[in-house]
Design a protein around this motif. Structure first.
Motif, PDB file in Angstrom:
ATOM      1  N   MET A   1     -45.808 -72.156 104.098  1.00 12.16           N
ATOM      2  CA  MET A   1     -44.373 -72.298 103.924  1.00 12.16           C
ATOM      3  C   MET A   1     -43.887 -71.311 102.863  1.00 12.16           C
ATOM      4  O   MET A   1     -44.404 -71.313 101.745  1.00 12.16           O
ATOM      5  N   PRO A   2     -42.891 -70.506 103.178  1.00 12.34           N
ATOM      6  CA  PRO A   2     -42.342 -69.623 102.145  1.00 12.34           C
ATOM      7  C   PRO A   2     -41.481 -70.416 101.157  1.00 12.34           C
ATOM      8  O   PRO A   2     -41.051 -71.527 101.452  1.00 12.34           O
ATOM      9  N   LYS A   3     -41.282 -69.814  99.997  1.00 15.13           N
ATOM     10  CA  LYS A   3     -40.426 -70.453  99.006  1.00 15.13           C
ATOM     11  C   LYS A   3     -38.984 -70.465  99.500  1.00 15.13           C
ATOM     12  O   LYS A   3     -38.585 -69.597 100.265  1.00 15.13           O
ATOM     13  N   ILE A   4     -38.215 -71.465  99.059  1.00 14.59           N
ATOM     14  CA  ILE A   4     -36.803 -71.570  99.440  1.00 14.59           C
ATOM     15  C   ILE A   4     -35.979 -70.961  98.311  1.00 14.59           C
ATOM     16  O   ILE A   4     -36.243 -71.213  97.138  1.00 14.59           O
ATOM     17  N   LYS A   5     -34.995 -70.158  98.663  1.00 13.50           N
ATOM     18  CA  LYS A   5     -34.147 -69.551  97.638  1.00 13.50           C
ATOM     19  C   LYS A   5     -33.079 -70.539  97.164  1.00 13.50           C
ATOM     20  O   LYS A   5     -32.501 -71.275  97.953  1.00 13.50           O
TER      21      LYS A   5
END
Length: 65
Positions: A1-5
């Motif tokens: 999962m990529p980081k959420i901005k």
């Protein structure tokens, strides 16, 4: 999962409280203050909580708050 901005504009306007609500400052205190009463301006100084209807949207924009 990529980081959420984090939505930076929202981060500047809201701070999370310990109970999971969001604190915000009131609007209408920046200009055209001459016609507003002393009492009205005094009450605009106080911070308040974001409404329950907006809480879900703010939470989405501030995932790490």
């Amino acid at each position: 999962m990529p980081k959420i901005k984090t939505h930076r504009a929202t981060a500047k306007r809201f701070t999370a409280t310990g109970s999971g609500e969001f604190k915000r400052n009131k609007a209408y205190k920046s200009h055209i203050l001459e016609k507003k009463s002393r009492k009205r301006k005094r009450n605009l100084r106080k911070a308040t909580l974001a409404s329950a209807a907006d809480r879900k949207n703010v939470r989405t924009m501030l995932p790490y708050a």
